[in-house]
Design an enzyme around this catalytic site. Structure first.
Site, PDB file in Angstrom:
ATOM      1  N   LYS A 141     -29.537  -2.205  13.770  1.00 40.23           N
ATOM      2  CA  LYS A 141     -28.166  -2.549  13.384  1.00 40.23           C
ATOM      3  C   LYS A 141     -27.951  -4.043  13.530  1.00 40.23           C
ATOM      4  O   LYS A 141     -27.234  -4.664  12.776  1.00 40.23           O
ATOM      5  CB  LYS A 141     -27.177  -1.810  14.282  1.00 40.23           C
ATOM      6  CG  LYS A 141     -27.049  -0.345  13.936  1.00 40.23           C
ATOM      7  CD  LYS A 141     -26.053   0.334  14.846  1.00 40.23           C
ATOM      8  CE  LYS A 141     -26.059   1.836  14.596  1.00 40.23           C
ATOM      9  NZ  LYS A 141     -25.625   2.605  15.731  1.00 40.23           N
TER      10      LYS A 141
HETATM   11  N1  GLU Z   1     -25.913   7.783  20.263  1.00 37.94           N
HETATM   12  C1  GLU Z   1     -27.323   7.682  20.122  1.00 37.94           C
HETATM   13  C2  GLU Z   1     -27.656   6.688  19.024  1.00 37.94           C
HETATM   14  O1  GLU Z   1     -26.834   6.418  18.165  1.00 37.94           O
HETATM   15  C3  GLU Z   1     -27.991   8.987  19.763  1.00 37.94           C
HETATM   16  C4  GLU Z   1     -28.054   9.875  20.928  1.00 37.94           C
HETATM   17  C5  GLU Z   1     -28.720  11.210  20.683  1.00 37.94           C
HETATM   18  O2  GLU Z   1     -28.848  11.636  19.538  1.00 37.94           O
HETATM   19  O3  GLU Z   1     -29.078  11.825  21.676  1.00 37.94           O
HETATM   20  O4  GLU Z   1     -28.743   6.170  19.033  1.00 37.94           O
END
Ligand code: GLU
Length: 315
Positions: A253
Site C-alpha cells: 500500500k
Molecule cells: N487486517 C489484515 C490485513 O489487512 C488481515 C488480517 C487477517 O486476515 O487475518 O492485512
C-alpha cells in the site's frame, strides 16, 4: 445439516487496496458464495497511527464496485456489531483479562532497539523471535522500570509445537517457543495487538473459514495458541499466494502499487475480476467476467500455492 460457512474480509484501512488485497478478497468471497455461506466485513482499524476512516469508506466502495458484497458487517450491521475494531476495545480488554487470570501475561519494558537486540535468531520470514528476557524480571526491577516506561504486555508461550493443516498450503507446524517466542498482546501505547484482536473477533463472530495472504501463515500457530487459551473454536485457514511486482517485491500500500485508484481508472470490474480469476486458476484466459458468474464453479483445487508475479499486467 452442514453448518453454514461464515467467511470474512478483514482489511486494514491503512491505504487504498492493491491488487494483492483484491486477490485475497476475491478468493474469500468465491469460497463463501460457492458454499452458500455468509460473508462478513470487519474493518481492522486498530492502529490509529496508520488507519484512516476515508480508507475504510474507499475499501467498502471498491469491494462493491467489484461486485464483492457482504451480508453482515461494517455499513450493514448484524448480530456481532460493531464491525470496526476501533470500537471493540472493551471486548479485547475482556480477552486480555481472561489470559491475565491464567497467569500467562507479563509486562515487557524493552524499547524497540532493546527488543531487536533481545531477538535472535531471525525467522525465515524476517520476523524476530523475542528471547523472553522481561519474563524473569523481579518485582523490584518492574517497579523501577515502570517509573519511566509504559510496558507492552506479552503472553508466555510453551515449548510446544502448534500444528495445523492449511486448506491450500497443507500441513504447517512451528514450535511456539523457538519459532514464535512470547508475543505482544498489548502495545506500550495501550493499543491491542492484531494477534489478539483477530482471534477474538473471528471467534466471537463465529467465523468458520479464514482466507488471507500467505504472509500470515506464520502468524497462525500463535493465533491457534490464543484460540485454545480463550476457549474459542478456530476456523479453517486458507493462505493464498501473494502477488509480486516484477522485481520480486510484494505489492504494498505504501508504494501505491497497482492500487484501486489506478486500477479503476483503467479497467472495468469485469476485466479486473477476469484477471484475478485467471491468476487464481479459475479461468483459462484473462477474459472479462462478473464475480457472481465465477462462484458456482469455484474450485480450491485449481488455486496455485506459490506466489504470482504480475509483471505482465497490461497497464
Ligand atoms: N487486517 C489484515 C490485513 O489487512 C488481515 C488480517 C487477517 O486476515 O487475518 O492485512
Amino acid at each position: 445439516m452442514e453448518p453454514i460457512l461464515r467467511g470474512r474480509f478483514a482489511p486494514s484501512p491503512s491505504g487504498r487496496m492493491h491488487l494483492g488485497n483484491l486477490f485475497s478478497a476475491l478468493l474469500a468471497w468465491l469460497s463463501v458464495r460457492r458454499a452458500g455461506g455468509v460473508m462478513v466485513l470487519r474493518v481492522e482499524d486498530l492502529d490509529p497511527g496508520r488507519c484512516r476512516p476515508e480508507y475504510a469508506r474507499q475499501l467498502a466502495d471498491d469491494l462493491r464496485w467489484l461486485g464483492l458484497d457482504w451480508d453482515e458487517g461494517w455499513q450493514k450491521g448484524g448480530p456481532h456489531s460493531p464491525y470496526l475494531q476501533s470500537q471493540r476495545t472493551e471486548a479485547y480488554a475482556g480477552a486480555f483479562r481472561r489470559l491475565e487470570a491464567q497467569g500467562l501475561l507479563y509486562p515487557c519494558y524493552c524499547t524497540r532497539a532493546e527488543r531487536l537486540a533481545a531477538s535472535a535468531p531471525h525467522r525465515s520470514d524476517g520476523q524476530a523471535v523475542y528471547d523472553g528476557r522481561c519474563r524473569h524480571l523481579t518485582e523490584e526491577a518492574r517497579a523501577e522500570l515502570s517509573r519511566t516506561r509504559q510496558p507492552a504486555w506479552r503472553i508466555q508461550v510453551p515449548d510446544r509445537t502448534a500444528a495445523f493443516s492449511d486448506g491450500l498450503q497443507g500441513p504447517y507446524a512451528e514450535n511456539l517457543l523457538r519459532d514464535c517466542g512470547d508475543f505482544i498482546l498489548r502495545r506500550s501505547d495501550g493499543v491491542y495487538a492484531y494477534q489478539l484482536a483477530v482471534v477474538w473477533d473471528d471467534g466471537d463472530m463465529g467465523v468458520t473459514q479464514v482466507v488471507r495472504g500467505r504472509d500470515l501463515l506464520s502468524s497462525t500457530p500463535r493465533q491457534l495458541y490464543l484460540y485454545k487459551r480463550l476457549g474459542l473454536t478456530p476456523p479453517e485457514f486458507f493462505h493464498v499466494p501473494l502477488l509480486l511486482a516484477p522485481d520480486g517485491r510484494r505489492l504494498s500500500k505504501r508504494e501505491h502499487d497497482l492500487d484501486m485508484g489506478a486500477l479503476r481508472a483503467q479497467f472495468t470490474p469485469e476485466q479486473l475480476i477476469g484477471l484475478l480469476a485467471f491468476w487464481a486458476g479459475q479461468l483459462e484466459q484473462p477474459e472479462p467476467v462478473a464475480a457472481a458468474e465465477l462462484a458456482p464453479c469455484f474450485d480450491w483445487a485449481k488455486v496455485p500455492k506459490t506466489d504470482i508475479t504480475v509483471g505482465a499486467l497490461p497497464l
